[in-house]
Write an enzyme that holds these catalytic residues in place. Structure first.
Site, PDB file in Angstrom:
ATOM      1  N   ARG A  33     -25.843 -45.793  21.148  1.00 17.32           N
ATOM      2  CA  ARG A  33     -25.755 -44.316  21.132  1.00 17.32           C
ATOM      3  C   ARG A  33     -26.909 -43.766  20.301  1.00 17.32           C
ATOM      4  O   ARG A  33     -26.765 -43.428  19.135  1.00 17.32           O
ATOM      5  CB  ARG A  33     -24.409 -43.881  20.562  1.00 17.32           C
ATOM      6  CG  ARG A  33     -24.169 -42.376  20.584  1.00 17.32           C
ATOM      7  CD  ARG A  33     -22.740 -42.058  20.159  1.00 17.32           C
ATOM      8  NE  ARG A  33     -22.490 -40.632  20.091  1.00 17.32           N
ATOM      9  CZ  ARG A  33     -22.794 -39.865  19.039  1.00 17.32           C
ATOM     10  NH1 ARG A  33     -23.375 -40.398  17.973  1.00 17.32           N
ATOM     11  NH2 ARG A  33     -22.527 -38.579  19.056  1.00 17.32           N
TER      12      ARG A  33
ATOM     13  N   SER B 105     -15.039 -39.816  27.500  1.00 13.56           N
ATOM     14  CA  SER B 105     -14.372 -39.142  26.373  1.00 13.56           C
ATOM     15  C   SER B 105     -13.500 -38.018  26.911  1.00 13.56           C
ATOM     16  O   SER B 105     -13.964 -37.206  27.713  1.00 13.56           O
ATOM     17  CB  SER B 105     -15.406 -38.527  25.426  1.00 13.56           C
ATOM     18  OG  SER B 105     -16.166 -39.534  24.824  1.00 13.56           O
TER      19      SER B 105
ATOM     20  N   LYS C 270     -20.544 -37.023  14.189  1.00 13.26           N
ATOM     21  CA  LYS C 270     -20.840 -36.183  15.362  1.00 13.26           C
ATOM     22  C   LYS C 270     -20.715 -34.723  14.931  1.00 13.26           C
ATOM     23  O   LYS C 270     -19.617 -34.250  14.639  1.00 13.26           O
ATOM     24  CB  LYS C 270     -19.847 -36.510  16.476  1.00 13.26           C
ATOM     25  CG  LYS C 270     -20.118 -35.800  17.792  1.00 13.26           C
ATOM     26  CD  LYS C 270     -19.156 -36.314  18.864  1.00 13.26           C
ATOM     27  CE  LYS C 270     -19.008 -35.379  20.036  1.00 13.26           C
ATOM     28  NZ  LYS C 270     -20.111 -35.424  20.983  1.00 13.26           N
TER      29      LYS C 270
HETATM   30  N1  TZP Z   1     -17.124 -38.887  19.346  1.00 16.84           N
HETATM   31  C1  TZP Z   1     -16.071 -38.318  18.764  1.00 16.84           C
HETATM   32  S1  TZP Z   1     -16.085 -38.572  17.099  1.00 16.84           S
HETATM   33  C2  TZP Z   1     -17.523 -39.463  17.180  1.00 16.84           C
HETATM   34  C3  TZP Z   1     -17.950 -39.535  18.489  1.00 16.84           C
HETATM   35  C4  TZP Z   1     -19.159 -40.217  18.962  1.00 16.84           C
HETATM   36  C5  TZP Z   1     -18.199 -40.049  16.000  1.00 16.84           C
HETATM   37  C6  TZP Z   1     -17.442 -41.145  15.371  1.00 16.84           C
HETATM   38  O1  TZP Z   1     -18.148 -41.642  14.262  1.00 16.84           O
HETATM   39  P1  TZP Z   1     -17.428 -42.193  12.973  1.00 16.84           P
HETATM   40  O2  TZP Z   1     -18.558 -42.431  12.004  1.00 16.84           O
HETATM   41  O3  TZP Z   1     -16.754 -43.472  13.338  1.00 16.84           O
HETATM   42  O4  TZP Z   1     -16.490 -41.137  12.494  1.00 16.84           O
END
Ligand code: TZP
Ligand code: MG
Length: 216
Positions: free
Chosen positions: A46, A117, A146
Site C-alpha cells: 500500500r 473495503s 489513514k
Molecule cells: N483502512 C482503514 S483504517 C486503515 C486503512 C488502510 C489504516 C490502518 O492502519 P493501522 O496503523 O493499522 O491503524
C-alpha cells in the site's frame, strides 16, 4: 487457475500485514522479512499518500517486496493499483469504495484475489455479488495511519454481517494491536489487518509475533 476457495482465503487472513515505504520506521524490506519470519499470513503493498514513492520508484520497490513474499510463499496483494497488480502478476488486489467498482476490477484481474473495503451491510452485499473474495471492515479502532478514514465503528458491522449469516472471509482493520486483536476475532473476523502495529515498531519481529499469538 480458478477463484480461491473460501476456506483457503480464510487461512490467509489471520495476520494480514499492510505496508508502504511511507509507513516504515526501519528499512521496509527488513520490516517485511521480520514480519514474515514472525508469521504474517498475507501481505498488502500500500504505497500511498504523503512521502510515498511514485512512478518507476514505486514499481521497483513493489518488485523487491514481491520477491521477498514469493520466496516465503506469502500472497502479495496490491492496494488500489490494478495496472501494477496485473503488470507484476501479483496474487491479488485490494480496493476501496472510491476505486473502480469490484465488478470491473474482477473482470480485469480474472481469478486473482479480490479484497474490498466495506462500511455498511449494503456495501458488503454489493461487494459479494460483484466478486469479492474477502472484505476489510473498519476502522475498528482509532487509526492515525489513514488520514481520511471513516468514523470508528468497533466490531459492530462485523457482528451484524455474521448475525445475518454472511460467511465471506473478513478482516478487521484500523488501530489493531496485540492488545485488542482478540476482540476483533471474537466479533466474527477471520483475521486482523495491521499497518503501524508492525511497520512503526522498533521491533517488528516481536510485534508481529505478539499479534500472531493474539489473533490466532
Ligand atoms: N483502512 C482503514 S483504517 C486503515 C486503512 C488502510 C489504516 C490502518 O492502519 P493501522 O496503523 O493499522 O491503524
Ligand atoms: Mg483504495
Amino acid at each position: 487457475m480458478s477463484r480461491i476457495s473460501t476456506d483457503r482465503m480464510r487461512e490467509l487472513l489471520p495476520l494480514y500485514f499492510i505496508m508502504g515505504s511511507q509507513n516504515c520506521k526501519l528499512n521496509p524490506e527488513e520490516v517485511l522479512i521480520k514480519a514474515i519470519e514472525a508469521g504474517i499470513t498475507q501481505f498488502q503493498f500500500r504505497e500511498k499518500g504523503e512521502n510515498s514513492l511514485k512512478g518507476r520508484d514505486k514499481i521497483e520497490f513493489a518488485k523487491k517486496l514481491q520477491t521477498i513474499c514469493k520466496k516465503h510463499k506469502i500472497p502479495f496483494i496490491v492496494n488500489d493499483d490494478i495496472e501494477l497488480a496485473i503488470a507484476l502478476d501479483a496474487d491479488g488486489v485490494h480496493i476501496g469504495q472510491d476505486d473502480e467498482s469490484a465488478e470491473i476490477v474482477r473482470q480485469k484481474i480474472g481469478d486473482k484475489i479480490l479484497g474490498v473495503s466495506t462500511h455498511s451491510i449494503e456495501e458488503v452485499e454489493k461487494a459479494i455479488l460483484e466478486g469479492a473474495d474477502y472484505l476489510g471492515i473498519g476502522p475498528v479502532f482509532h487509526t492515525k495511519t489513514k488520514k481520511d478514514a471513516k468514523s470508528v465503528q468497533g466490531t459492530e458491522l462485523i457482528e451484524r454481517v455474521r448475525d445475518k449469516g454472511i460467511q465471506i472471509p473478513i478482516v478487521g482493520i484500523g488501530g489493531i494491536t496485540a492488545h485488542n486483536a482478540a476482540s476483533v476475532i471474537k466479533g466474527g473476523a477471520d483475521g486482523v489487518s495491521v499497518v503501524s502495529a508492525i511497520s512503526m515498531s522498533d521491533e517488528p519481529y516481536e510485534s508481529a509475533g505478539e499479534l500472531r499469538k493474539a489473533a490466532f
